[in-house]
Design a protein around this motif. Structure first.
Motif, short mmCIF file in Angstrom:
data_model
loop_
_atom_site.label_atom_id
_atom_site.label_comp_id
_atom_site.label_asym_id
_atom_site.label_seq_id
_atom_site.Cartn_x
_atom_site.Cartn_y
_atom_site.Cartn_z
N SER A 149 -5.74 1.14 -1.46
CA SER A 149 -6.22 2.53 -1.45
C SER A 149 -5.26 3.51 -2.13
O SER A 149 -5.39 4.72 -1.95
CB SER A 149 -6.55 3.01 -0.03
N ARG A 150 -4.32 3.03 -2.90
CA ARG A 150 -3.45 3.97 -3.64
C ARG A 150 -4.26 4.84 -4.59
O ARG A 150 -4.00 6.05 -4.72
CB ARG A 150 -2.41 3.18 -4.45
N CYS A 151 -5.24 4.24 -5.27
CA CYS A 151 -6.04 5.01 -6.22
C CYS A 151 -6.83 6.11 -5.50
O CYS A 151 -6.95 7.23 -6.00
CB CYS A 151 -6.99 4.09 -6.98
N VAL A 152 -7.34 5.79 -4.31
CA VAL A 152 -8.09 6.77 -3.53
C VAL A 152 -7.20 7.94 -3.18
O VAL A 152 -7.57 9.11 -3.34
CB VAL A 152 -8.65 6.13 -2.25
N ARG A 153 -5.99 7.65 -2.71
CA ARG A 153 -5.09 8.70 -2.23
C ARG A 153 -4.52 9.54 -3.36
O ARG A 153 -4.38 10.75 -3.24
CB ARG A 153 -3.97 8.07 -1.39
N VAL A 154 -4.16 8.90 -4.48
CA VAL A 154 -3.57 9.69 -5.57
C VAL A 154 -4.62 10.60 -6.20
O VAL A 154 -4.32 11.75 -6.58
CB VAL A 154 -2.93 8.78 -6.64
N CYS A 155 -5.87 10.14 -6.29
CA CYS A 155 -6.92 10.97 -6.85
C CYS A 155 -7.25 12.14 -5.93
O CYS A 155 -7.52 13.25 -6.39
CB CYS A 155 -8.17 10.13 -7.10
N ASP A 156 -7.19 11.91 -4.64
CA ASP A 156 -7.50 12.96 -3.67
C ASP A 156 -6.32 13.90 -3.46
O ASP A 156 -6.46 15.13 -3.52
CB ASP A 156 -7.89 12.30 -2.34
N CYS A 161 0.82 -1.21 0.00
CA CYS A 161 0.00 0.00 0.00
C CYS A 161 0.86 1.26 0.00
O CYS A 161 0.40 2.32 -0.43
CB CYS A 161 -0.95 0.00 1.20
N HIS A 162 2.09 1.18 0.46
CA HIS A 162 2.93 2.37 0.57
C HIS A 162 3.46 2.78 -0.80
O HIS A 162 3.84 1.94 -1.61
CB HIS A 162 4.12 2.09 1.50
N LEU A 163 3.48 4.09 -1.04
CA LEU A 163 4.05 4.63 -2.26
C LEU A 163 4.55 6.03 -1.99
O LEU A 163 3.82 6.86 -1.45
CB LEU A 163 3.01 4.65 -3.38
N GLU A 164 5.80 6.28 -2.36
CA GLU A 164 6.39 7.60 -2.16
C GLU A 164 5.55 8.65 -2.87
O GLU A 164 5.19 8.50 -4.04
CB GLU A 164 7.82 7.63 -2.71
N GLY A 165 5.22 9.70 -2.14
CA GLY A 165 4.41 10.77 -2.69
C GLY A 165 2.97 10.73 -2.22
O GLY A 165 2.23 11.70 -2.40
N LEU A 166 2.56 9.62 -1.60
CA LEU A 166 1.22 9.50 -1.05
C LEU A 166 1.31 9.33 0.46
O LEU A 166 2.29 8.80 0.98
CB LEU A 166 0.50 8.29 -1.64
N SER A 167 0.29 9.77 1.16
CA SER A 167 0.29 9.63 2.61
C SER A 167 0.24 8.15 2.99
O SER A 167 -0.45 7.36 2.35
CB SER A 167 -0.92 10.36 3.22
N PRO A 168 0.97 7.75 4.03
CA PRO A 168 0.96 6.35 4.46
C PRO A 168 -0.32 6.02 5.22
O PRO A 168 -0.84 6.84 5.97
CB PRO A 168 2.19 6.24 5.36
N ASP A 202 -18.67 12.61 -13.08
CA ASP A 202 -18.22 13.83 -13.75
C ASP A 202 -16.90 14.35 -13.20
O ASP A 202 -16.16 15.05 -13.90
CB ASP A 202 -19.28 14.93 -13.64
N ALA A 203 -16.60 14.03 -11.94
CA ALA A 203 -15.38 14.55 -11.31
C ALA A 203 -14.11 13.94 -11.91
O ALA A 203 -13.02 14.51 -11.76
CB ALA A 203 -15.41 14.30 -9.80
N CYS A 204 -14.22 12.80 -12.56
CA CYS A 204 -13.04 12.14 -13.13
C CYS A 204 -12.45 12.98 -14.25
O CYS A 204 -13.16 13.39 -15.18
CB CYS A 204 -13.41 10.75 -13.65
N THR A 205 -11.14 13.23 -14.18
CA THR A 205 -10.46 14.05 -15.18
C THR A 205 -9.79 13.22 -16.27
O THR A 205 -9.09 13.76 -17.12
CB THR A 205 -9.39 14.93 -14.50
N ASP A 206 -9.95 11.90 -16.23
CA ASP A 206 -9.35 10.98 -17.22
C ASP A 206 -7.83 11.04 -17.20
O ASP A 206 -7.17 10.77 -18.21
CB ASP A 206 -9.84 11.29 -18.64
N CYS A 207 -7.24 11.41 -16.04
CA CYS A 207 -5.78 11.60 -15.98
C CYS A 207 -5.02 10.28 -15.97
O CYS A 207 -3.86 10.22 -16.38
CB CYS A 207 -5.41 12.43 -14.76
N GLY A 208 -5.63 9.22 -15.45
CA GLY A 208 -4.98 7.92 -15.43
C GLY A 208 -4.01 7.71 -14.28
O GLY A 208 -3.31 6.69 -14.24
N LYS A 209 -3.95 8.63 -13.34
CA LYS A 209 -3.01 8.46 -12.22
C LYS A 209 -3.37 7.25 -11.36
O LYS A 209 -2.50 6.57 -10.83
CB LYS A 209 -2.96 9.72 -11.36
#
Length: 238
Positions: free
Chosen positions: A152-159, A36-43, A190-197
């Protein structure tokens, strides 16, 4: 900058005050597995793979959120920890439907990599084979709940990075899953920006580009840290 000295697996390690045990270990070249850990996202300490033993503490502690302190004595690779990590990986495989041979992330999957690292070559637990849906409503991407490990990486990177907050975690226990919007089809949010992060940071084949076939997902989660550094320096992202 204040410095704290701790001991990790018998080695004296100097670390900046405010760093975590995981950060100190990585600087010292001590490998602690994570998902779950990824540099740049909150742990968030969701996967529990990074549990370590700390002398004087009756409980195992997640290295990704445990701050360093002066004189801390940490053990990262005891037989107890190795057994726990293998069991965690087995649970992730058996509670979902991870059929690697037909997965878009086959050969490029962090769950596969961690299984190899912890020595899991078979599951000692029964497979549950849950009935989980696949969301293909988005024009560019897909979500396969069968391969989601709730990191929850997707949750955190989108937020935290994109600022859209499309994703969230809903329900509890065996019913817990990632949802888009207010539990809507991804393509209707509608909130999705299609960024793919979110696809970029997904450690498995749960989030993928439409059209990807077996083994064709080649995302690079490390680009997230490079993107954040570029934004901070007001430079063009690499």
């Amino acid at each position: 900058m204040s410095v704290r000295t701790l001991r990790i697996d018998g080695r004296d390690v100097a670390s900046a005050d405010g760093a975590t045990v995981l950060e100190a270990a990585r600087v010292a070249g001590v490998a602690i597995p994570t998902l779950c850990h990824l540099e740049g996202l909150s742990p968030v300490a969701a996967c529990r793979l990074c549990l370590v033993e700390i002398e004087g503490s009756p409980k195992l502690q997640p290295a990704c959120i445990t701050p360093v302190s002066e004189g801390l004595v940490v053990h990262t690779a005891t037989p107890r920890l190795r057994e726990i990590r293998r069991t965690v990986i087995e649970l992730l495989f058996t509670e979902g439907n991870h059929v690697c041979s037909v997965c878009v992330a086959n050969g490029h999957c962090e769950l596969q990599d961690r299984a190899v690292e912890v020595g899991m070559d078979h599951a000692r637990l029964p497979y549950r084979f849950p009935d989980r849906p696949v969301d293909l409503s988005h024009p560019r991407f897909g979500l396969d709940h069968n391969r989601c490990i709730l990191c929850s990486r997707c949750v955190r990177v989108c937020d935290e990075v994109e600022g859209a907050h499309v994703w969230d975690v809903a329900w509890r226990g065996e019913h817990c899953r990632i949802i888009a919007g207010l539990d809507q089809p991804w393509g209707s949010v509608d909130a999705c920006t299609d960024c793919g992060k979110c696809v970029m940071v997904c450690p498995t084949g749960a989030l993928f580009h439409k059209g990807d076939s077996e083994g064709e997902k080649h995302e690079d989660p490390s680009r997230l840290a490079a993107l954040q550094r570029a934004r901070h320096a007001r430079q063009e992202a690499p």
